[in-house]
Design a protein around this motif. Structure first.
Motif, PDB file in Angstrom:
ATOM      1  N   MET A   1      99.908  22.657 -11.167  1.00 56.86           N
ATOM      2  CA  MET A   1      98.730  22.563 -10.310  1.00 56.86           C
ATOM      3  C   MET A   1      98.939  21.526  -9.217  1.00 56.86           C
ATOM      4  SD  MET A   1      96.547  24.771 -11.471  1.00 56.86           S
ATOM      5  CE  MET A   1      94.913  24.265 -10.956  1.00 56.86           C
ATOM      6  N   GLY A   2      98.192  21.684  -8.145  1.00 59.77           N
ATOM      7  CA  GLY A   2      98.349  20.787  -7.007  1.00 59.77           C
ATOM      8  C   GLY A   2      97.513  19.531  -7.129  1.00 59.77           C
ATOM      9  N   ASN A   3      97.362  18.856  -6.019  1.00 62.40           N
ATOM     10  CA  ASN A   3      96.672  17.574  -5.997  1.00 62.40           C
ATOM     11  C   ASN A   3      95.714  17.565  -4.810  1.00 62.40           C
ATOM     12  OD1 ASN A   3      96.125  15.027  -6.935  1.00 62.40           O
ATOM     13  ND2 ASN A   3      97.756  14.058  -5.764  1.00 62.40           N
ATOM     14  N   VAL A   4      94.931  18.625  -4.695  1.00 66.06           N
ATOM     15  CA  VAL A   4      94.079  18.848  -3.525  1.00 66.06           C
ATOM     16  C   VAL A   4      92.663  18.357  -3.762  1.00 66.06           C
ATOM     17  CG1 VAL A   4      93.073  20.630  -2.043  1.00 66.06           C
ATOM     18  CG2 VAL A   4      95.464  20.809  -2.776  1.00 66.06           C
ATOM     19  N   PHE A   5      92.084  18.695  -4.923  1.00 67.98           N
ATOM     20  CA  PHE A   5      90.694  18.370  -5.226  1.00 67.98           C
ATOM     21  C   PHE A   5      90.599  17.133  -6.115  1.00 67.98           C
ATOM     22  CE2 PHE A   5      90.780  22.824  -4.146  1.00 67.98           C
ATOM     23  CZ  PHE A   5      89.608  23.038  -3.438  1.00 67.98           C
ATOM     24  N   ILE A   6      89.454  16.463  -6.014  1.00 64.04           N
ATOM     25  CA  ILE A   6      89.195  15.310  -6.867  1.00 64.04           C
ATOM     26  C   ILE A   6      87.740  15.376  -7.340  1.00 64.04           C
ATOM     27  CG2 ILE A   6      88.536  13.777  -4.940  1.00 64.04           C
ATOM     28  CD1 ILE A   6      89.984  11.503  -6.489  1.00 64.04           C
ATOM     29  N   SER A   7      87.500  15.022  -8.593  1.00 64.61           N
ATOM     30  CA  SER A   7      86.146  14.983  -9.128  1.00 64.61           C
ATOM     31  C   SER A   7      85.535  13.605  -8.921  1.00 64.61           C
ATOM     32  CB  SER A   7      86.149  15.319 -10.625  1.00 64.61           C
ATOM     33  OG  SER A   7      86.492  16.676 -10.825  1.00 64.61           O
ATOM     34  N   ILE A   8      84.224  13.556  -8.895  1.00 63.52           N
ATOM     35  CA  ILE A   8      83.519  12.290  -8.681  1.00 63.52           C
ATOM     36  C   ILE A   8      83.987  11.230  -9.671  1.00 63.52           C
ATOM     37  CG2 ILE A   8      81.255  11.170  -8.667  1.00 63.52           C
ATOM     38  CD1 ILE A   8      80.084  14.005  -8.099  1.00 63.52           C
ATOM     39  N   LYS A   9      84.137  11.626 -10.938  1.00 57.34           N
ATOM     40  CA  LYS A   9      84.480  10.668 -11.997  1.00 57.34           C
ATOM     41  C   LYS A   9      85.849  10.034 -11.789  1.00 57.34           C
ATOM     42  CE  LYS A   9      86.150  14.387 -15.036  1.00 57.34           C
ATOM     43  NZ  LYS A   9      87.572  14.120 -14.848  1.00 57.34           N
ATOM     44  N   THR A  86      92.006   6.394  -0.995  1.00 57.40           N
ATOM     45  CA  THR A  86      91.832   7.848  -0.977  1.00 57.40           C
ATOM     46  C   THR A  86      90.848   8.232   0.119  1.00 57.40           C
ATOM     47  OG1 THR A  86      92.212   8.023  -3.355  1.00 57.40           O
ATOM     48  CG2 THR A  86      91.042   9.853  -2.303  1.00 57.40           C
ATOM     49  N   ILE A  87      91.212   9.234   0.920  1.00 59.23           N
ATOM     50  CA  ILE A  87      90.269   9.812   1.876  1.00 59.23           C
ATOM     51  C   ILE A  87      89.563  10.943   1.142  1.00 59.23           C
ATOM     52  CG2 ILE A  87      89.961  10.944   4.108  1.00 59.23           C
ATOM     53  CD1 ILE A  87      92.658   9.741   4.957  1.00 59.23           C
ATOM     54  N   ALA A  88      88.279  10.773   0.856  1.00 58.48           N
ATOM     55  CA  ALA A  88      87.511  11.736   0.074  1.00 58.48           C
ATOM     56  C   ALA A  88      86.550  12.486   0.986  1.00 58.48           C
ATOM     57  CB  ALA A  88      86.743  11.029  -1.038  1.00 58.48           C
ATOM     58  N   VAL A  89      86.753  13.787   1.118  1.00 53.65           N
ATOM     59  CA  VAL A  89      85.948  14.606   2.018  1.00 53.65           C
ATOM     60  C   VAL A  89      84.953  15.426   1.201  1.00 53.65           C
ATOM     61  CG1 VAL A  89      86.028  16.205   3.970  1.00 53.65           C
ATOM     62  CG2 VAL A  89      88.065  14.857   3.396  1.00 53.65           C
ATOM     63  N   TYR A  90      83.688  15.372   1.606  1.00 50.67           N
ATOM     64  CA  TYR A  90      82.662  16.146   0.892  1.00 50.67           C
ATOM     65  C   TYR A  90      81.812  16.959   1.859  1.00 50.67           C
ATOM     66  CZ  TYR A  90      79.205  12.537   2.242  1.00 50.67           C
ATOM     67  OH  TYR A  90      78.383  11.680   2.950  1.00 50.67           O
ATOM     68  N   ALA A 113      94.543  12.405   1.340  1.00 48.49           N
ATOM     69  CA  ALA A 113      93.242  13.057   1.503  1.00 48.49           C
ATOM     70  C   ALA A 113      92.968  14.014   0.351  1.00 48.49           C
ATOM     71  CB  ALA A 113      93.194  13.809   2.830  1.00 48.49           C
ATOM     72  N   LYS A 114      91.724  14.024  -0.121  1.00 45.40           N
ATOM     73  CA  LYS A 114      91.292  14.892  -1.217  1.00 45.40           C
ATOM     74  C   LYS A 114      89.945  15.523  -0.870  1.00 45.40           C
ATOM     75  CE  LYS A 114      94.431  13.626  -4.432  1.00 45.40           C
ATOM     76  NZ  LYS A 114      95.225  12.702  -3.626  1.00 45.40           N
ATOM     77  N   ILE A 115      89.707  16.705  -1.421  1.00 44.78           N
ATOM     78  CA  ILE A 115      88.412  17.368  -1.300  1.00 44.78           C
ATOM     79  C   ILE A 115      87.610  17.036  -2.548  1.00 44.78           C
ATOM     80  CG2 ILE A 115      87.217  19.589  -1.115  1.00 44.78           C
ATOM     81  CD1 ILE A 115      90.048  20.655  -0.083  1.00 44.78           C
ATOM     82  N   VAL A 116      86.415  16.489  -2.370  1.00 41.25           N
ATOM     83  CA  VAL A 116      85.562  16.216  -3.527  1.00 41.25           C
ATOM     84  C   VAL A 116      85.035  17.543  -4.052  1.00 41.25           C
ATOM     85  CG1 VAL A 116      83.581  14.932  -4.399  1.00 41.25           C
ATOM     86  CG2 VAL A 116      84.909  14.010  -2.488  1.00 41.25           C
ATOM     87  N   LYS A 117      85.313  17.827  -5.312  1.00 43.41           N
ATOM     88  CA  LYS A 117      84.915  19.109  -5.913  1.00 43.41           C
ATOM     89  C   LYS A 117      83.411  19.354  -5.801  1.00 43.41           C
ATOM     90  CE  LYS A 117      88.302  20.378  -9.455  1.00 43.41           C
ATOM     91  NZ  LYS A 117      88.492  20.617 -10.897  1.00 43.41           N
ATOM     92  N   GLU A 118      82.654  18.335  -6.130  1.00 41.01           N
ATOM     93  CA  GLU A 118      81.213  18.478  -6.160  1.00 41.01           C
ATOM     94  C   GLU A 118      80.613  18.235  -4.771  1.00 41.01           C
ATOM     95  OE1 GLU A 118      82.880  16.774  -9.999  1.00 41.01           O
ATOM     96  OE2 GLU A 118      82.965  16.215  -7.877  1.00 41.01           O
ATOM     97  N   GLY A 119      79.411  18.718  -4.555  1.00 41.24           N
ATOM     98  CA  GLY A 119      78.744  18.520  -3.275  1.00 41.24           C
ATOM     99  C   GLY A 119      77.999  17.205  -3.194  1.00 41.24           C
ATOM    100  N   TYR A 120      77.379  16.976  -2.038  1.00 43.07           N
ATOM    101  CA  TYR A 120      76.707  15.701  -1.767  1.00 43.07           C
ATOM    102  C   TYR A 120      75.682  15.324  -2.830  1.00 43.07           C
ATOM    103  CZ  TYR A 120      73.709  12.186   0.276  1.00 43.07           C
ATOM    104  OH  TYR A 120      72.979  11.049   0.470  1.00 43.07           O
ATOM    105  N   ASP A 206      79.698  27.902 -10.128  1.00 47.52           N
ATOM    106  CA  ASP A 206      78.882  26.757 -10.561  1.00 47.52           C
ATOM    107  C   ASP A 206      78.883  25.616  -9.548  1.00 47.52           C
ATOM    108  OD1 ASP A 206      78.268  28.075 -12.989  1.00 47.52           O
ATOM    109  OD2 ASP A 206      80.151  27.375 -13.865  1.00 47.52           O
ATOM    110  N   GLY A 207      78.765  25.964  -8.281  1.00 44.50           N
ATOM    111  CA  GLY A 207      78.627  24.947  -7.241  1.00 44.50           C
ATOM    112  C   GLY A 207      79.906  24.262  -6.812  1.00 44.50           C
ATOM    113  N   VAL A 208      81.061  24.776  -7.262  1.00 44.76           N
ATOM    114  CA  VAL A 208      82.347  24.213  -6.838  1.00 44.76           C
ATOM    115  C   VAL A 208      83.297  25.349  -6.468  1.00 44.76           C
ATOM    116  CG1 VAL A 208      82.082  22.185  -8.318  1.00 44.76           C
ATOM    117  CG2 VAL A 208      83.336  24.172  -9.169  1.00 44.76           C
ATOM    118  N   LEU A 209      84.363  24.987  -5.783  1.00 41.94           N
ATOM    119  CA  LEU A 209      85.433  25.941  -5.501  1.00 41.94           C
ATOM    120  C   LEU A 209      86.455  25.837  -6.617  1.00 41.94           C
ATOM    121  CD1 LEU A 209      85.978  25.200  -1.689  1.00 41.94           C
ATOM    122  CD2 LEU A 209      84.767  27.152  -2.678  1.00 41.94           C
ATOM    123  N   THR A 210      86.880  26.982  -7.120  1.00 43.23           N
ATOM    124  CA  THR A 210      87.812  26.970  -8.244  1.00 43.23           C
ATOM    125  C   THR A 210      88.788  28.126  -8.136  1.00 43.23           C
ATOM    126  OG1 THR A 210      87.966  26.843 -10.659  1.00 43.23           O
ATOM    127  CG2 THR A 210      86.330  28.361  -9.755  1.00 43.23           C
TER     128      THR A 210
END
Length: 273
Positions: A1-9, A86-90, A113-120, A206-210
């Protein structure tokens, strides 16, 4: 798996640069308004049409910005290379706007840079500080590390269509638009000749990209893939998920279908290629 997304936790709130990419394609002012009302503390706002596109160009509905424009954006946002931050984009969640911003960061060579899995809303509910108004940002000066191999223009796509270059074109729009049965946005219906189709909306869960197994059935990891959509925006989630899933040879045609049809004819129905 890659290293593109990051979870809030998994975000170190003391070592992060936030980018707010919320937007609404039906109301171009909504994202900026929402940011002004409330955003993650310290976040800079990147507007899809004012920052992540050059709307003065005639290269599709959300044309690729010039490198000088992106460099200015990176610098006034206080970004820098070789940092452990980390550059976290949401965005609002399960949307194509954070992925568009993240792709521009990849193009600019920002490996942190990472995409935050969850929304604002989920980020706020996790207890991360928010505030309203504008941010006082510290600017930087950069020597950009452009990753030109991530980007394909109309000329490059024409070489694929003509069989001069062996790559797979992957259309991220709804199947009915791909087939040419409907076209709500552009002047002519269909798809770029030879393209395959995978509707990016299938990545939402469920509100995320997967990831989606169907995507792996459409394109294989050893293929060289060029993703596109109507205007280059909704192709970016497909690009991000493919990279997360370990696909190494993926590019984005930013001009996409709306740019292709300014010069060349589309194809309708299921491609024979």
């Amino acid at each position: 798996m890659g290293n593109v997304f990051i979870s809030i936790k998994d975000i170190d709130v003391n070592n992060v640069i936030w980018i707010d990419a919320r937007f609404n394609l039906q109301n171009a002012e909504e994202g900026r308004k929402l940011y002004g009302l409330e955003h993650i503390k310290g976040a800079v706002y990147w507007d899809l049409e004012k920052d992540l596109s050059d709307m003065t160009k005639d290269e599709g509905r959300h044309p690729m910005p010039e490198k000088e424009q992106l460099q200015s954006l990176f610098e006034r946002s206080g970004l820098q290379y070789d940092t452990d931050k980390t550059i976290a984009v949401y965005d609002q969640g399960a949307s194509p706007f954070a992925t568009r911003a993240w792709w521009m960061l990849q193009y600019g060579g920002f490996k942190n840079a990472k995409i935050v899995k969850e929304g604002y809303t989920a980020i706020k509910e996790a207890g991360i500080a928010v505030q309203s108004g504008e941010e006082a940002l510290t600017t930087t000066t950069l020597i950009p590390r452009w990753q030109d191999d991530l980007y394909v223009n109309r000329t490059g796509v024409k070489e694929i269509v003509d069989g001069k270059v062996k790559k797979v074109l992957l259309d991220a729009r709804a199947e009915a638009r791909y087939l040419g049965q409907i076209e709500p946005m552009d002047k002519v219906a269909g798809h770029i000749p030879g393209a395959r189709n995978f509707d990016w909306e299938q990545l939402k869960a469920d509100g995320v990209l997967t990831t989606n197994q169907k995507l792996h059935d459409v394109v294989k990891q050893d293929e060289q893939i060029v993703v596109y959509c109507g205007s280059g925006v909704t192709a970016s989630p497909l690009f991000a998920i493919l990279k997360e899933d370990g696909y190494s040879n993926v590019q984005l045609y930013t001009g996409s279908y709306s740019d292709w049809i300014t010069e060349y004819a589309p194809e309708k129905g299921i491609s024979k290629k």
